[in-house]
Design an enzyme around this catalytic site. Structure first.
Site, PDB file in Angstrom:
ATOM      1  N   ASP A   7       0.885  -1.153  -0.004  1.00  0.00           N
ATOM      2  CA  ASP A   7       0.140   0.075   0.011  1.00  0.00           C
ATOM      3  C   ASP A   7       0.961   1.136  -0.016  1.00  0.00           C
ATOM      4  O   ASP A   7       2.229   1.160  -0.346  1.00  0.00           O
ATOM      5  CB  ASP A   7      -0.946   0.033   1.195  1.00  0.00           C
ATOM      6  CG  ASP A   7      -0.172   0.262   2.604  1.00  0.00           C
ATOM      7  OD1 ASP A   7       0.992   0.148   2.641  1.00  0.00           O
ATOM      8  OD2 ASP A   7      -1.042   0.340   3.631  1.00  0.00           O
ATOM      9  N   CYS A  64       3.277  -2.982   4.181  1.00  0.00           N
ATOM     10  CA  CYS A  64       2.235  -1.890   4.379  1.00  0.00           C
ATOM     11  C   CYS A  64       2.924  -0.873   5.524  1.00  0.00           C
ATOM     12  O   CYS A  64       4.358  -1.220   5.543  1.00  0.00           O
ATOM     13  CB  CYS A  64       0.894  -2.380   4.857  1.00  0.00           C
ATOM     14  SG  CYS A  64       0.919  -3.129   6.290  1.00  0.00           S
ATOM     15  N   THR A  66       3.259  -0.871   8.659  1.00  0.00           N
ATOM     16  CA  THR A  66       3.476  -1.709   9.749  1.00  0.00           C
ATOM     17  C   THR A  66       3.683  -3.294   9.513  1.00  0.00           C
ATOM     18  O   THR A  66       4.685  -3.929  10.067  1.00  0.00           O
ATOM     19  CB  THR A  66       2.717  -1.778  10.953  1.00  0.00           C
ATOM     20  OG1 THR A  66       1.443  -2.490  10.575  1.00  0.00           O
ATOM     21  CG2 THR A  66       2.444  -0.617  11.446  1.00  0.00           C
ATOM     22  N   HIS A  97      10.235 -23.471   9.183  1.00  0.00           N
ATOM     23  CA  HIS A  97       9.138 -24.104  10.015  1.00  0.00           C
ATOM     24  C   HIS A  97       7.817 -24.020   9.518  1.00  0.00           C
ATOM     25  O   HIS A  97       6.812 -24.870   9.712  1.00  0.00           O
ATOM     26  CB  HIS A  97       9.170 -23.554  11.241  1.00  0.00           C
ATOM     27  CG  HIS A  97      10.495 -24.034  11.973  1.00  0.00           C
ATOM     28  ND1 HIS A  97      10.588 -24.075  13.456  1.00  0.00           N
ATOM     29  CD2 HIS A  97      11.480 -24.682  11.588  1.00  0.00           C
ATOM     30  CE1 HIS A  97      11.659 -24.447  13.784  1.00  0.00           C
ATOM     31  NE2 HIS A  97      12.327 -24.914  12.764  1.00  0.00           N
ATOM     32  N   HIS A 132       7.116 -30.263  10.801  1.00  0.00           N
ATOM     33  CA  HIS A 132       6.762 -29.020  10.489  1.00  0.00           C
ATOM     34  C   HIS A 132       5.551 -29.125   9.516  1.00  0.00           C
ATOM     35  O   HIS A 132       4.590 -28.276   9.469  1.00  0.00           O
ATOM     36  CB  HIS A 132       7.725 -28.055   9.940  1.00  0.00           C
ATOM     37  CG  HIS A 132       8.886 -27.951  10.878  1.00  0.00           C
ATOM     38  ND1 HIS A 132       8.542 -27.647  12.024  1.00  0.00           N
ATOM     39  CD2 HIS A 132      10.245 -28.474  11.086  1.00  0.00           C
ATOM     40  CE1 HIS A 132       9.791 -27.451  13.030  1.00  0.00           C
ATOM     41  NE2 HIS A 132      10.883 -28.042  12.261  1.00  0.00           N
TER      42      HIS A 132
HETATM   43  C1  RB5 Z   1      -1.772   3.269   6.416  1.00  0.00           C
HETATM   44  O1  RB5 Z   1      -1.746   4.405   7.034  1.00  0.00           O
HETATM   45  C2  RB5 Z   1      -1.342   2.084   7.232  1.00  0.00           C
HETATM   46  O2  RB5 Z   1      -2.457   1.942   8.275  1.00  0.00           O
HETATM   47  C3  RB5 Z   1      -0.942   0.864   6.599  1.00  0.00           C
HETATM   48  O3  RB5 Z   1       0.084   0.751   5.926  1.00  0.00           O
HETATM   49  C4  RB5 Z   1      -0.560  -0.457   7.747  1.00  0.00           C
HETATM   50  O4  RB5 Z   1       0.183   0.107   8.415  1.00  0.00           O
HETATM   51  C5  RB5 Z   1      -1.724  -1.231   8.167  1.00  0.00           C
HETATM   52  O5  RB5 Z   1      -1.429  -2.174   8.803  1.00  0.00           O
END
Ligand code: RB5
Length: 145
Positions: A7, A64, A66, A97, A132
């Site tokens: 994203d 993304c 996080t 695993h 596994h």
């Molecule tokens: C986008 O702002 C953010 O929420 C997305 O990239 C991600 O971190 C979601 O888990």
């Protein structure tokens, strides 16, 4: 062929990972996003998951902000085992695993050099099978409940 997608929160790191893999001669197919315009991570996970599930790509990389949202979304696709990896040991274990077919990274969490090491380790690792395999089978039994 490796599928990659992100994203907007993972866009920049996705570009760095692609450059790194291209330099190593590893073929990567970019499923977007292609700009930093806001995008919803569940939508962004879909083409990469489909490419892995269809066999078009052997493995996938999703990024993304996080790595959390896109991994949660990817794991809703039947047959996907997406592992959020923030360190090299997890990247190795994810394949050895868990036979992860996708790894997820956080573009706002993990620096580019560490991300490259995580991706390299994941791609160089092989599933160990044995006990596994039994455990992974049980994951997919849950999918079919
Ligand atoms: C986008 O702002 C953010 O929420 C997305 O990239 C991600 O971190 C979601 O888990």
């Amino acid at each position: 062929m490796i599928a990659i997608g992100s994203d907007h929160g993972g866009f920049e790191l996705k570009g760095h990972i692609m450059d790194h893999l291209n330099e190593k001669g590893i073929e990567v197919k970019d499923f977007g996003v292609y700009t930093e315009e806001s995008a919803d991570y569940p939508d962004c996970s879909k083409p990469v998951c489909e490419a892995v599930l269809s066999g078009e790509c052997e493995r996938g990389i999703l990024v993304c902000g996080t790595g959390i949202g896109i991994s949660i979304a990817a794991n809703k696709f039947k047959g996907i085992r997406a592992a959020l990896c923030g360190n090299v040991f997890s990247a190795k274990m994810a394949k050895e695993h868990n036979n992860a077919n996708i790894i997820c990274l956080g573009g706002r969490v993990t620096g580019r050099e560490l991300a490259n090491m995580i991706v390299d380790t994941y791609l160089e690792s092989r599933f160990l099978g044995g006990r596994h395999a039994e455990r992974v089978k049980k994951i997919h039994e849950i999918e079919n409940m």
